[in-house]
Design a protein around this motif. Structure first.
Motif, PDB file in Angstrom:
ATOM      1  N   LEU A  28       0.846  -1.186   0.000  1.00 57.79           N
ATOM      2  CA  LEU A  28       0.000   0.000   0.000  1.00 57.79           C
ATOM      3  C   LEU A  28       0.884   1.238   0.000  1.00 57.79           C
ATOM      4  O   LEU A  28       1.801   1.352   0.807  1.00 57.79           O
ATOM      5  CB  LEU A  28      -0.908   0.004   1.239  1.00 57.79           C
ATOM      6  N   MET A  29       0.633   2.139  -0.936  1.00 57.68           N
ATOM      7  CA  MET A  29       1.417   3.359  -1.034  1.00 57.68           C
ATOM      8  C   MET A  29       0.500   4.558  -0.905  1.00 57.68           C
ATOM      9  O   MET A  29      -0.650   4.512  -1.328  1.00 57.68           O
ATOM     10  CB  MET A  29       2.148   3.428  -2.374  1.00 57.68           C
ATOM     11  N   LYS A  30       1.043   5.625  -0.340  1.00 58.00           N
ATOM     12  CA  LYS A  30       0.310   6.883  -0.264  1.00 58.00           C
ATOM     13  C   LYS A  30       0.483   7.633  -1.576  1.00 58.00           C
ATOM     14  O   LYS A  30       1.408   7.374  -2.336  1.00 58.00           O
ATOM     15  CB  LYS A  30       0.826   7.721   0.902  1.00 58.00           C
ATOM     16  N   PHE A  31      -0.388   8.586  -1.819  1.00 55.65           N
ATOM     17  CA  PHE A  31      -0.370   9.339  -3.068  1.00 55.65           C
ATOM     18  C   PHE A  31       0.952  10.071  -3.254  1.00 55.65           C
ATOM     19  O   PHE A  31       1.422  10.246  -4.362  1.00 55.65           O
ATOM     20  CB  PHE A  31      -1.536  10.329  -3.099  1.00 55.65           C
ATOM     21  N   ASP A  32       1.565  10.517  -2.163  1.00 56.99           N
ATOM     22  CA  ASP A  32       2.803  11.275  -2.292  1.00 56.99           C
ATOM     23  C   ASP A  32       4.054  10.406  -2.226  1.00 56.99           C
ATOM     24  O   ASP A  32       5.165  10.912  -2.243  1.00 56.99           O
ATOM     25  CB  ASP A  32       2.879  12.392  -1.265  1.00 56.99           C
ATOM     26  N   ASP A  33       3.888   9.082  -2.189  1.00 56.68           N
ATOM     27  CA  ASP A  33       5.033   8.178  -2.255  1.00 56.68           C
ATOM     28  C   ASP A  33       5.513   8.099  -3.699  1.00 56.68           C
ATOM     29  O   ASP A  33       4.726   8.211  -4.629  1.00 56.68           O
ATOM     30  CB  ASP A  33       4.656   6.763  -1.802  1.00 56.68           C
ATOM     31  N   GLY A  34       6.773   7.888  -3.859  1.00 63.67           N
ATOM     32  CA  GLY A  34       7.308   7.712  -5.202  1.00 63.67           C
ATOM     33  C   GLY A  34       8.812   7.724  -5.170  1.00 63.67           C
ATOM     34  O   GLY A  34       9.417   8.446  -4.379  1.00 63.67           O
ATOM     35  N   LYS A  35       9.398   6.932  -5.982  1.00 64.89           N
ATOM     36  CA  LYS A  35      10.849   6.835  -6.079  1.00 64.89           C
ATOM     37  C   LYS A  35      11.291   7.607  -7.315  1.00 64.89           C
ATOM     38  O   LYS A  35      11.219   7.097  -8.443  1.00 64.89           O
ATOM     39  CB  LYS A  35      11.285   5.376  -6.190  1.00 64.89           C
ATOM     40  N   ALA A  36      11.733   8.833  -7.110  1.00 62.07           N
ATOM     41  CA  ALA A  36      12.102   9.692  -8.231  1.00 62.07           C
ATOM     42  C   ALA A  36      13.240   9.091  -9.050  1.00 62.07           C
ATOM     43  O   ALA A  36      13.254   9.222 -10.276  1.00 62.07           O
ATOM     44  CB  ALA A  36      12.465  11.088  -7.736  1.00 62.07           C
ATOM     45  N   LEU A  70      14.207  17.478 -13.402  1.00 58.73           N
ATOM     46  CA  LEU A  70      12.978  17.541 -12.605  1.00 58.73           C
ATOM     47  C   LEU A  70      12.908  16.362 -11.643  1.00 58.73           C
ATOM     48  O   LEU A  70      12.522  16.528 -10.482  1.00 58.73           O
ATOM     49  CB  LEU A  70      11.742  17.573 -13.507  1.00 58.73           C
ATOM     50  N   CYS A  71      13.280  15.186 -12.088  1.00 60.78           N
ATOM     51  CA  CYS A  71      13.312  14.021 -11.186  1.00 60.78           C
ATOM     52  C   CYS A  71      14.247  14.280 -10.013  1.00 60.78           C
ATOM     53  O   CYS A  71      13.910  13.986  -8.859  1.00 60.78           O
ATOM     54  CB  CYS A  71      13.751  12.767 -11.938  1.00 60.78           C
ATOM     55  N   ASP A  72      15.428  14.842 -10.290  1.00 55.21           N
ATOM     56  CA  ASP A  72      16.376  15.147  -9.223  1.00 55.21           C
ATOM     57  C   ASP A  72      15.803  16.186  -8.262  1.00 55.21           C
ATOM     58  O   ASP A  72      15.957  16.076  -7.044  1.00 55.21           O
ATOM     59  CB  ASP A  72      17.698  15.646  -9.810  1.00 55.21           C
ATOM     60  N   ASN A  77      13.391  17.566  -3.003  1.00 50.68           N
ATOM     61  CA  ASN A  77      12.316  18.155  -2.204  1.00 50.68           C
ATOM     62  C   ASN A  77      11.608  17.128  -1.333  1.00 50.68           C
ATOM     63  O   ASN A  77      10.864  17.489  -0.444  1.00 50.68           O
ATOM     64  CB  ASN A  77      11.311  18.872  -3.098  1.00 50.68           C
ATOM     65  N   ALA A  78      11.847  15.847  -1.595  1.00 48.91           N
ATOM     66  CA  ALA A  78      11.268  14.800  -0.756  1.00 48.91           C
ATOM     67  C   ALA A  78      12.192  14.485   0.409  1.00 48.91           C
ATOM     68  O   ALA A  78      11.821  13.753   1.312  1.00 48.91           O
ATOM     69  CB  ALA A  78      11.032  13.532  -1.575  1.00 48.91           C
ATOM     70  N   GLY A  79      13.416  15.005   0.338  1.00 46.25           N
ATOM     71  CA  GLY A  79      14.371  14.735   1.389  1.00 46.25           C
ATOM     72  C   GLY A  79      14.977  13.347   1.296  1.00 46.25           C
ATOM     73  O   GLY A  79      15.428  12.798   2.269  1.00 46.25           O
ATOM     74  N   GLY A  80      14.953  12.744   0.115  1.00 42.51           N
ATOM     75  CA  GLY A  80      15.499  11.398  -0.007  1.00 42.51           C
ATOM     76  C   GLY A  80      15.783  11.044  -1.432  1.00 42.51           C
ATOM     77  O   GLY A  80      16.024  11.887  -2.236  1.00 42.51           O
ATOM     78  N   ASP A  81      15.809   9.888  -1.773  1.00 41.81           N
ATOM     79  CA  ASP A  81      16.099   9.118  -2.974  1.00 41.81           C
ATOM     80  C   ASP A  81      16.555   9.880  -4.211  1.00 41.81           C
ATOM     81  O   ASP A  81      16.262   9.508  -5.312  1.00 41.81           O
ATOM     82  CB  ASP A  81      14.908   8.196  -3.260  1.00 41.81           C
ATOM     83  N   ALA A 117       5.724   9.341 -16.845  1.00 42.89           N
ATOM     84  CA  ALA A 117       5.528  10.791 -16.945  1.00 42.89           C
ATOM     85  C   ALA A 117       4.395  11.234 -16.014  1.00 42.89           C
ATOM     86  O   ALA A 117       4.486  12.281 -15.360  1.00 42.89           O
ATOM     87  CB  ALA A 117       5.223  11.189 -18.386  1.00 42.89           C
ATOM     88  N   LEU A 118       3.343  10.430 -15.935  1.00 44.32           N
ATOM     89  CA  LEU A 118       2.254  10.742 -15.010  1.00 44.32           C
ATOM     90  C   LEU A 118       2.731  10.705 -13.555  1.00 44.32           C
ATOM     91  O   LEU A 118       2.382  11.576 -12.753  1.00 44.32           O
ATOM     92  CB  LEU A 118       1.088   9.767 -15.208  1.00 44.32           C
ATOM     93  N   ASP A 119       3.552   9.712 -13.230  1.00 45.07           N
ATOM     94  CA  ASP A 119       4.106   9.628 -11.876  1.00 45.07           C
ATOM     95  C   ASP A 119       4.965  10.846 -11.557  1.00 45.07           C
ATOM     96  O   ASP A 119       4.883  11.415 -10.470  1.00 45.07           O
ATOM     97  CB  ASP A 119       4.948   8.364 -11.704  1.00 45.07           C
ATOM     98  N   LEU A 120       5.791  11.256 -12.519  1.00 48.95           N
ATOM     99  CA  LEU A 120       6.644  12.418 -12.295  1.00 48.95           C
ATOM    100  C   LEU A 120       5.812  13.681 -12.106  1.00 48.95           C
ATOM    101  O   LEU A 120       6.075  14.481 -11.202  1.00 48.95           O
ATOM    102  CB  LEU A 120       7.629  12.595 -13.453  1.00 48.95           C
ATOM    103  N   LEU A 121       4.813  13.871 -12.936  1.00 45.92           N
ATOM    104  CA  LEU A 121       3.957  15.050 -12.795  1.00 45.92           C
ATOM    105  C   LEU A 121       3.236  15.052 -11.454  1.00 45.92           C
ATOM    106  O   LEU A 121       3.115  16.094 -10.798  1.00 45.92           O
ATOM    107  CB  LEU A 121       2.960  15.131 -13.951  1.00 45.92           C
ATOM    108  N   ARG A 122       2.764  13.893 -11.021  1.00 48.75           N
ATOM    109  CA  ARG A 122       2.091  13.791  -9.711  1.00 48.75           C
ATOM    110  C   ARG A 122       3.036  14.239  -8.594  1.00 48.75           C
ATOM    111  O   ARG A 122       2.677  15.062  -7.753  1.00 48.75           O
ATOM    112  CB  ARG A 122       1.642  12.350  -9.483  1.00 48.75           C
ATOM    113  N   LEU A 123       4.254  13.723  -8.611  1.00 53.23           N
ATOM    114  CA  LEU A 123       5.208  14.093  -7.568  1.00 53.23           C
ATOM    115  C   LEU A 123       5.629  15.558  -7.677  1.00 53.23           C
ATOM    116  O   LEU A 123       5.819  16.230  -6.664  1.00 53.23           O
ATOM    117  CB  LEU A 123       6.432  13.185  -7.626  1.00 53.23           C
TER     118      LEU A 123
END
Length: 147
Positions: A28-36, A70-72, A77-81, A117-123
């Motif tokens: 289960l992942m939250k909406f703001d989870d993601g591995k850039a 943008l991924c970087d 801004n997520a403080g990680g990955d 691309a959708l994942d990146l835009l969401r994050l």
């Protein structure tokens, strides 16, 4: 007597819910989870594959670099990955805007390939919501023109 087969199911009837098995939910992942870093890797992989296929929606290398920055920035801004090249951070609204423009262009990729691309835009929306570049995008009449 020979065993009889069960009656065939009614047309359209199914015991499984629609889409079952298409998206196996393992964690289960939250909406703001993601591995850039993983999103960046997949975006560059898909873009390179499309360019290799001669696909009309392939992004030029300049747009790929904007996606990578943008991924970087999203990772920073997520403080990680964060991936390689963590120089796209806070205050880099031009880099964020260029990356968003490139990600929007990537939405023209074939439907099975546009999900990174959708994942990146969401994050980006979640992690750069306070960025001044969003005001420019909200006021823009069209995406990607003049770039």
């Amino acid at each position: 007597p020979a065993p009889t087969a069960p009656p065939p199911a009614a047309a359209g009837a199914s015991s499984a819910p629609p889409g079952a098995g298409l998206v196996p939910v393992r964690v289960l992942m939250k909406f703001d989870d993601g591995k850039a870093a993983a999103i960046k890797r997949k975006l560059l992989e898909v873009s390179g594959a499309l360019r290799g296929e001669g696909h009309a929606a392939a992004l030029p290398e300049q747009r790929e670099r904007a996606l990578a920055r943008l991924c970087d920035s999203v990772a920073a801004n997520a403080g990680g990955d964060a991936g390689e090249g963590d120089d796209a951070g806070e205050g880099d609204t031009g880099g964020v805007e260029d990356g968003i423009s490139a990600a929007l262009l990537a939405l023209s990729w074939p439907s099975g390939r546009r999900w990174p691309a959708l994942d990146l835009l969401r994050l980006a929306v979640l992690r750069h919501a306070a960025s001044p570049c969003w005001d420019a995008w909200a006021d823009a009449a069209s995406f990607g023109e003049g770039r």
